[in-house]
Enzyme design. Sequence first.
Site: not given
Length: 397
Positions: A116, A174
Amino acid sequence: MGVLHKALFSLFALVLVGQAGFAQKVTAIPVEQVLALAEKQYTGYLSQYPDSTKYPRSSKEDGTILLTSSRNWTSGFFAGNLWYMARLTKKESWRRRAAAWTETLEAEKNTTSTHDLGFIINNSFGQGYALTQNPKYKQVVLQASATLVRRFNPTVGAIRSWDFAPFTYPVIVDNLMNLEMLLSAAKLSGDTTLARIAKAHANTDLKYRFRKDHSTFHVLDFDPATGKLRKQMTHQGIADNSCWARGQAWAIYGYTMLYRFTGNKQYLTAAQNAADYFIKQTNRVPDHIPYWDFNDPAIPNSPRDASAAAVAASGLLELSKYAKNPKKYYESATAMLSSLCTPQYLAAAGTNNFFLLKHSTGNKPSKSEIDVPLVYADYYFLEALWRHKNYTTLALQ
């Protein structure tokens, strides 16, 4: 948003003229009123929580604010919110605040334990570079990108998401969002390796992400030794065969962004198919704000997810610039934005732990962050407002 806002939506000019008419017919979004509220909320937050090494994420079960360290995947969103405040208000004071909350994240540029880094670094330093052209910010984005691609396995053809059991080599939907940093960094640096890895990941994802009805699996789990798909499953949805709403929103946004950078029509088709499914589901809901999972049997007595609506609205606004049938996507985006701007979802000044939106759902199966504010809901909400406000001139940015 990527780091190259000057190139943002470079393909928009192809369809801009044909869209000007329908855009004027859609109900206006009260951007300035929301912006005035946001100034009150974030000024209040910064006054009460001045420590820029602790980042707002959500509210705890007892109603108090949940703060995180820079290592948390959500840490970069608040800086991104402040950069959008600077962009929307054109006030130097918000630039200074955004810079302060950005620079404390720099150490994460070398973190190899997370996929991320795009959320952490691109939404902070990337946004900052787009607005300031600060060469230091550019270098942080480039280093974070070099770090992120260390999680790429060429046998699988994708960047690994999580490092925990029961998964073998998980690739979550994601993760599409973190590719934006790699593609932006490739343009900034001329490093074709970054773009090649981003495209390889996207192509692997595209093979397995969607069901025949264009709904998404949350998790794809691979065998890292052979590259073969082991299982299509969920972690945050209600079941492996269900469609987690925010995951579908990530797909809309992610494949639209990929088309922006590459011009690959397969990505545009994937984005439109994902959007069509999302719109079909949200059209069944009077206010168009999705339930947390489209297949939850408890609907309508089930939590909503304003964050999914915010992500989708922002993605749909961009998608409407590329699609041959833009009206559907534009009107769906503005329908969700209109609802998010009502007191049902938009907090009153001084409430909601200074977040903007209410009624988001983080991870219901883990009984975590249910019917709460979420910092990333605010981020994509502000981004969608910015895109809406600048819709007719985005091709000129």
